[in-house]
Scaffold this motif. Structure first.
Motif, PDB file in Angstrom:
ATOM      1  N   HIS A 360       0.833  -1.212   0.000  1.00 51.74           N
ATOM      2  CA  HIS A 360       0.000   0.000   0.000  1.00 51.74           C
ATOM      3  C   HIS A 360       0.864   1.258   0.000  1.00 51.74           C
ATOM      4  CE1 HIS A 360      -2.705  -3.135   1.695  1.00 51.74           C
ATOM      5  NE2 HIS A 360      -3.620  -2.489   0.991  1.00 51.74           N
ATOM      6  N   CYS A 401      -0.514   4.637  -6.381  1.00 47.93           N
ATOM      7  CA  CYS A 401      -0.966   3.716  -5.337  1.00 47.93           C
ATOM      8  C   CYS A 401      -0.981   4.411  -3.973  1.00 47.93           C
ATOM      9  CB  CYS A 401      -0.052   2.490  -5.310  1.00 47.93           C
ATOM     10  SG  CYS A 401      -0.550   1.221  -4.141  1.00 47.93           S
ATOM     11  N   ASN A 405      -4.229   5.131  -1.289  1.00 47.23           N
ATOM     12  CA  ASN A 405      -4.233   4.656   0.097  1.00 47.23           C
ATOM     13  C   ASN A 405      -4.212   5.792   1.107  1.00 47.23           C
ATOM     14  OD1 ASN A 405      -4.330   1.751  -0.256  1.00 47.23           O
ATOM     15  ND2 ASN A 405      -2.388   2.012  -1.297  1.00 47.23           N
ATOM     16  N   LYS A 411      -5.803   0.041  -1.766  1.00 47.31           N
ATOM     17  CA  LYS A 411      -5.297  -0.393  -3.074  1.00 47.31           C
ATOM     18  C   LYS A 411      -3.893  -0.986  -2.940  1.00 47.31           C
ATOM     19  CE  LYS A 411      -4.880  -0.317  -7.681  1.00 47.31           C
ATOM     20  NZ  LYS A 411      -5.685  -1.164  -8.581  1.00 47.31           N
ATOM     21  N   GLU A 412      -3.703  -2.205  -3.462  1.00 38.82           N
ATOM     22  CA  GLU A 412      -2.377  -2.816  -3.469  1.00 38.82           C
ATOM     23  C   GLU A 412      -1.663  -2.506  -4.785  1.00 38.82           C
ATOM     24  OE1 GLU A 412      -2.240  -6.978  -2.654  1.00 38.82           O
ATOM     25  OE2 GLU A 412      -2.558  -6.686  -0.504  1.00 38.82           O
ATOM     26  N   LEU A 413      -0.355  -2.312  -4.698  1.00 28.21           N
ATOM     27  CA  LEU A 413       0.454  -2.045  -5.888  1.00 28.21           C
ATOM     28  C   LEU A 413       0.400  -3.239  -6.824  1.00 28.21           C
ATOM     29  CD1 LEU A 413       2.613  -0.118  -7.214  1.00 28.21           C
ATOM     30  CD2 LEU A 413       4.329  -1.578  -6.122  1.00 28.21           C
TER      31      LEU A 413
END
Length: 492
Positions: A360, A401, A405, A411-413
């Motif tokens: 994140h 990203c 966050n 949201k994950e990279l």
């Protein structure tokens, strides 16, 4: 206009990538994603919105109707007749609302901080956004500094000051952070001022490694990090003896861009290492091309002293006993994260000074994120092992990203690193992460000046590199992005 058919649906889009005007008709289409053949930017074919960097802008999207087996595209005439730049469009963002008292403080003036700021606005943040950098300029295209060395700073700006003003993004130049109080959520600057924040992004980048030899402080010993340094090197080196310390892609690219009168260009390196883990036989091609232009390489040795005359560098002494005439010395011996101002704080860094973040882009400190060259992060293609990847596209993905966050989007990279360079008119592209590869599959040859290399680890492709094989690297990047594995047998 680029007309795209995805199954039985038609879409009409701007035909050139906003990054460097690459023809998108030669790109890669997988599902609803269109990927640029040159540098890997991706666009949604329904909306034209950008889905992957390094491009900053979206592409235009036109109305399509199908009647009696014919496809009709409706567009404003001026969009089609003006220069290509008119095909590009900025994603609309909200302006600042004074009732929103929250402050997002972004340390750094590079692409990671820029994309973070723009994403915050695009995603609806109406509070205060401050970008603070020790640089003199708004964010600029650093990749051009070694490739077009006669440009002014304004020629390589990624965004003009007026654009940032219109987005209500405050941009503070020559404002270097010297310490952070994470408990009070306050940053202190070199000029004695301070600024409180609600959320902090640390995107301070990295700096060139320092020469630690006698004579390193002589005049005309240069690094290449700013537009001013690029112009200075070009001016000093023309018609003179130039020594470049280091043998990475940046240094080779720079040697290829200096004018012919820059004679006896020498490159020194303790080993023939280069970015993107290219095998020795591939590196032999750029080396040979540069040798043909008068560049002399002194490999497996290192610089041990610089001698001067009247305060200016005059000679470079190598460990193998050779003495090279040197009117100008350019140093490119790796990079170090700009994180010294965090020394003594509780933020977690590795032994090289890079800040540890999760997927994140979150640090171990609440409300503090980090992005770009200053971080080490979990890389999916390395099975989650951490790495620092100093590519423009990766920094932009980090900034995007981080912004999501900072807005609590969870949201994950998810990105595939994409690298490129140009040497004497030849473009090398690289996607993925070949760190720790154990095998390669090679198509083509250097003699043909056309090749594609697959990097294999644990029986599967983790990266690919090419010369004159577009859009293969972009295609492989899309496959890796989708999570599908390419076996060694498939690569062969």
């Amino acid at each position: 206009v680029l007309l795209v058919r995805n199954r039985m649906e038609f879409h009409a889009l701007g035909s050139k990538c906003p990054h460097y005007d690459a023809p998108l008709s030669k790109g890669v289409l997988r599902g609803e994603r269109l990927r640029c053949p040159w540098h890997g930017a991706c666009f949604n074919i329904r909306t034209g919105d950008i889905e992957e960097y390094p491009a900053l802008d979206c592409i235009s999207c036109f109305k399509v109707t199908v009647e009696d087996g014919k496809v009709f595209i409706t567009a404003k005439k001026k969009v089609l007749t003006l220069p290509a730049v008119s095909e590009h469009r900025q994603h609309p963002g909200l302006r600042r609302c004074l009732l929103n008292r929250n402050t997002m403080l972004l340390l750094g003036g590079g692409v990671a901080a820029l994309v973070c700021a723009e994403t915050l606005r695009q995603e609806g943040f109406t509070g205060r956004i401050i970008m603070a950098t020790k640089e003199k300029h708004v964010p600029y295209d650093k990749s051009k500094l070694s490739k077009e060395m006669n440009l002014k700073a304004e020629d390589v700006y990624l965004r003009k000051p007026e654009f940032l003003q219109a987005q209500c993004i405050e941009f503070w130049t020559e404002k270097e952070a010297v310490s952070v109080d994470f408990q009070k959520q306050k940053v202190h600057f070199m000029d004695g001022s301070s600024q409180k924040y609600h959320q902090l992004l640390i995107a301070t980048g990295s700096h060139s490694g320092f020469l630690k030899v006698p004579g390193a402080d002589l005049q005309n010993v240069c690094t290449l990090q700013t537009p001013e340094e690029s112009s200075k090197i070009l001016e000093l080196a023309t018609g003179k003896n130039l020594v470049i310390v280091g043998a990475s892609f940046i240094e080779k690219s720079q040697a290829s861009r200096l004018p012919a009168p820059a004679r006896d260009t020498n490159g020194t390196s303790p080993q023939p290492g280069a970015a993107a883990e290219l095998p020795a036989w591939v590196l032999a091609g750029p080396f040979q091309m540069l040798q043909n232009k008068g560049v002399k390489f002194h490999m497996k040795t290192e610089l041990c002293e610089l001698k001067g005359k009247d305060g200016k560098v005059a000679e470079a002494v190598l460990a193998n006993g050779e003495n090279l005439p040197a009117d100008v010395v350019v140093v490119g011996i790796g990079s170090t994260p700009n994180s010294a101002f965090l020394k003594g704080t509780s933020i977690t860094r590795d032994d090289k000074g890079a800040i540890l973040v999760d997927l994140h882009m979150q640090t171990n400190i609440p409300n503090v994120f980090a992005a770009g060259d200053v971080v080490t992060f979990p890389v999916a293609l390395l099975d989650g092992d951490r790495s620092s990847i100093h590519h423009q596209q990766v920094a932009e993905a980090h900034g995007h990203c981080a912004a999501l966050n900072m807005l609590k989007r969870g949201k994950e990279l998810h990105t595939v690193p994409y690298f490129w360079t140009t040497l004497l008119g030849k473009s090398i592209r690289y996607a993925g992460c070949g760190k720790g590869y154990t095998d390669t599959v090679v198509k083509g040859s250097l003699e043909q000046q056309k090749f594609l290399i697959f990097y294999i680890r644990d029986g599967h492709v983790t990266a690919a590199a090419s010369l004159n094989c577009d859009p293969m690297v972009s295609l492989i990047a899309e496959v890796l992005y989708s999570g599908k594995q390419i076996s060694k047998e498939e690569a062969e």
